[in-house]
Design a protein around this motif. Structure first.
Motif, short mmCIF file in Angstrom:
data_model
loop_
_atom_site.label_atom_id
_atom_site.label_comp_id
_atom_site.label_asym_id
_atom_site.label_seq_id
_atom_site.Cartn_x
_atom_site.Cartn_y
_atom_site.Cartn_z
N LEU A 1 -5.51 0.78 3.07
CA LEU A 1 -4.66 1.94 3.25
C LEU A 1 -4.71 2.37 4.71
O LEU A 1 -5.78 2.43 5.31
CB LEU A 1 -5.10 3.09 2.35
CG LEU A 1 -4.98 2.87 0.84
CD1 LEU A 1 -5.46 4.11 0.08
CD2 LEU A 1 -3.56 2.53 0.45
N THR B 1 0.62 4.19 -2.75
CA THR B 1 0.35 5.58 -2.36
C THR B 1 1.39 6.52 -2.95
O THR B 1 1.05 7.59 -3.49
CB THR B 1 0.33 5.70 -0.82
OG1 THR B 1 -0.67 4.84 -0.29
CG2 THR B 1 0.05 7.13 -0.41
N ASP B 2 2.66 6.15 -2.86
CA ASP B 2 3.73 7.00 -3.39
C ASP B 2 3.58 7.21 -4.90
O ASP B 2 3.80 8.32 -5.41
CB ASP B 2 5.09 6.38 -3.09
CG ASP B 2 5.42 6.39 -1.60
OD1 ASP B 2 4.78 7.16 -0.86
OD2 ASP B 2 6.32 5.62 -1.19
N GLN C 1 -1.53 6.99 5.19
CA GLN C 1 -1.58 6.93 3.72
C GLN C 1 -2.82 7.64 3.18
O GLN C 1 -2.75 8.37 2.18
CB GLN C 1 -1.55 5.47 3.27
CG GLN C 1 -0.22 4.80 3.53
CD GLN C 1 -0.28 3.29 3.44
OE1 GLN C 1 -1.37 2.69 3.31
NE2 GLN C 1 0.88 2.64 3.53
N SER D 1 0.81 -1.22 0.00
CA SER D 1 0.00 0.00 0.00
C SER D 1 0.85 1.27 0.00
O SER D 1 0.44 2.29 -0.57
CB SER D 1 -0.95 -0.01 1.20
OG SER D 1 -0.23 -0.08 2.42
N GLN D 2 2.04 1.24 0.62
CA GLN D 2 2.88 2.43 0.65
C GLN D 2 3.43 2.76 -0.74
O GLN D 2 3.43 3.91 -1.16
CB GLN D 2 4.04 2.26 1.64
CG GLN D 2 4.86 3.52 1.86
CD GLN D 2 4.01 4.69 2.35
OE1 GLN D 2 3.29 4.58 3.35
NE2 GLN D 2 4.06 5.80 1.63
#
Length: 550
Positions: free
Chosen positions: A303, A258-259, A307, A254-255
């Protein structure tokens, strides 16, 4: 007085009062032309004087309008555009995006052979959907074949035709962006993994640049038209980042997802100050797919609160009114340049008029009249941006109707050969921008709902519950001027705009691949059960939605 001697005649002009040879006094002046010709010349002189006065007046009115534009601090020349185009305060985001585009690796098309069992499953599902649609439209279930559409054949995120089992997928084109949450075809997953691996340097470059505030692209020799080609490369950067987000979400990272979503928004943000409507449209097109990708990510992976906060913070400063206005002002400069160099109107790739037509308009002076009409029309369209959003479409439609009505007047139509062509397209820019603005707003609302659910351990009862913690007031739908709609589902929720038609259809969705319109049984979204609207309209008849079925 004519004197003839030896068959030679001469004319002697006697001064007024000079004695005639017989002692009488007569005027020696005679008008040498017949009266009818004299009257014709007089009419010609009057018309010429009137035309000259009209011509001078029109040129003066054009000059006055151009000066009024400058007095408002807006450019009328490319050099003025250079001075008006703001410089970034910090690192130039546009340079970072361009550098990332240079690092991209273009991948070949990936053939997707659909297994026979999957094809049979898709055909059966398409038949059920077509039967449901036929019944809704009052037709017999036996005639379902008349109601089959290409969008019915969705196999795990790949759109296929009825008559083939072989399709292709091209990375970096946005083709991987499917209906949010739909499982991805294994071959598409393999292609996504390859694309992400090969384009890791470009992705890393954009992740590092995602915090840059804004950018400025080089106009390259005072020429805005460079954007026609280079914008395709920037759009590819955005697509690659969105594909990376989809791949990361599928793997539960998920990170990383998100990025990449935030970096993709930065790609569009690099265009926010561009003095071109083309750049504005590319920006909102890239952003629109990001909004779909955010929804897709939320359906594929959980998320965390940080996030969700990061995504909400990235969306918060986005607005499109300034970019649309700036784009119109920049495009007006291009139009002004065209009128000052009328030979471009004979460029058939842009206007399609012959050199003779252009020469005729220049000789008749109607080119200056058309220039004035163009400036007045552009001012009216630019002023439309100052109206409340839900009033702009009506104002735009009034301008379009008024302009199109003038086309029935042959004299006016002939004397404004170029300005009459731009009104419908400008109005469409406003409608498209409103659609993406609605997508932005409902995505922000969806993120706020998720944050509210984490904090309160329940869904809000209405959007008003999100104020004042997440919004000062509930955002207004640009198509209705009223708050966006929200309703709970079992399970989940949907928040939506009524869309261009202004009809509340309870969250009917547009398919991102085909444009087909359908209501979705949200609890069964993963199996793609669809019930179609009574009013099918491929372009407009749908709501703009953000939903979560969890």
């Amino acid at each position: 007085m004519r004197i003839c001697e030896r068959n030679i005649c001469t004319i002697k002009i006697m001064s007024e009062g000079q004695e005639h040879h017989d002692g009488s006094q007569k005027s020696g002046r005679r008008w040498p032309l017949p009266k009818w010709l004299t009257m014709l010349l007089l009419v010609f002189v009057i018309l010429l004087a009137g035309f000259t006065a009209w011509h001078i007046g029109i040129r003066g009115a054009v000059s006055a309008e151009l000066q009024a534009i400058r007095d408002r601090g807006e450019p009328t020349t490319m050099q003025e555009v250079e001075d008006w185009y703001p410089q970034p305060n910090g690192p130039n985001l546009a340079v970072a995006v361009t550098d990332a585009a240079d690092l991209l690796v273009e991948l070949p098309d990936v053939p997707l052979e659909i297994p026979s069992d999957m094809l049979a499953e898709a055909e059966q599902r398409a038949k059920q959907v077509a039967i449901a649609r036929a019944v809704e439209m009052g037709d017999s279930p036996e005639d379902y074949e008349n109601w089959v559409e290409r969008g019915d054949f969705a196999i795990a995120g790949v759109w296929i035709d009825e008559d083939t089992t072989l399709n292709t997928f091209r990375p970096g084109t946005g083709e991987a962006v499917v209906k949010p949450g739909v499982p991805i075809h294994p071959l598409v997953l393999r292609a996504l993994e390859q694309a992400v691996t090969l384009n890791e340097p470009a992705i890393t470059k954009m992740h590092a640049a995602s915090g840059y505030e804004t950018g400025r692209h080089d106009l390259q020799g005072n020429n805005i038209w460079w954007l026609n080609t280079d914008l395709n490369r920037l759009r590819t950067v955005s697509y690659v980042l969105q594909e990376d987000a989809m791949w990361a979400a599928h793997r539960g990272n998920s990170q990383r997802a998100t990025d990449s979503l935030i970096a993709s928004l930065a790609t569009g943000r690099s265009l926010e100050n561009e003095p071109s409507l083309i750049a504005h449209l590319v920006r909102i097109a890239c952003d629109a797919i990001v909004f779909t990708s955010i929804q897709d990510t939320m359906l594929r992976t959980e998320l965390s609160e940080p996030q969700l906060d990061a995504l909400a913070e990235a969306l918060a400063p986005i607005e499109y009114d300034t970019g649309m206005r700036r784009g119109m002002i920049g495009d007006r400069v291009i139009g002004i340049q065209d009128y000052q160099n009328p030979s471009v109107f004979s460029d058939r790739s842009r206007y399609g008029d012959s050199k003779f037509q252009v020469m005729a308009h220049r000789a008749a002076g109607t080119l200056h009249f058309d220039h004035l009409q163009y400036l007045e029309l552009m001012r009216r369209m630019i002023d439309t941006i100052e109206l409340p959003r839900h009033e702009r479409v009506a104002a735009m439609e009034a301008a379009v109707d008024e302009t199109l009505a003038k086309e029935n007047n042959f004299l006016y139509d002939w004397s404004t050969p170029f300005s009459l062509r731009i009104t419908p397209s400008l109005g469409r820019y406003i409608e498209i921008t409103h659609s993406v603005q609605a997508s932005l707003d409902i995505t922000r609302l969806g993120l706020a709902i998720e944050l509210y659910r984490i904090e309160q351990n329940k869904l809000p009862d209405s959007l008003e519950d999100l104020t004042p913690t997440y919004f000062k007031t509930v955002p207004l739908d640009p198509f209705s001027g009223k708050p966006y709609r929200f309703r709970k589902l079992e399970p989940g929720y949907v928040v939506y705009s009524v869309g261009e038609e202004g009809v509340d259809e309870g969250g009917a969705m547009r398919d991102p691949q085909t444009g087909c319109v359908h209501n979705v049984t949200y609890a069964d979204f993963y199996t793609a059960k669809q019930i179609y609207n009574n009013d099918y309209d491929e372009e407009d008849d749908c709501d703009i939605t953000f939903f979560n079925d969890k």
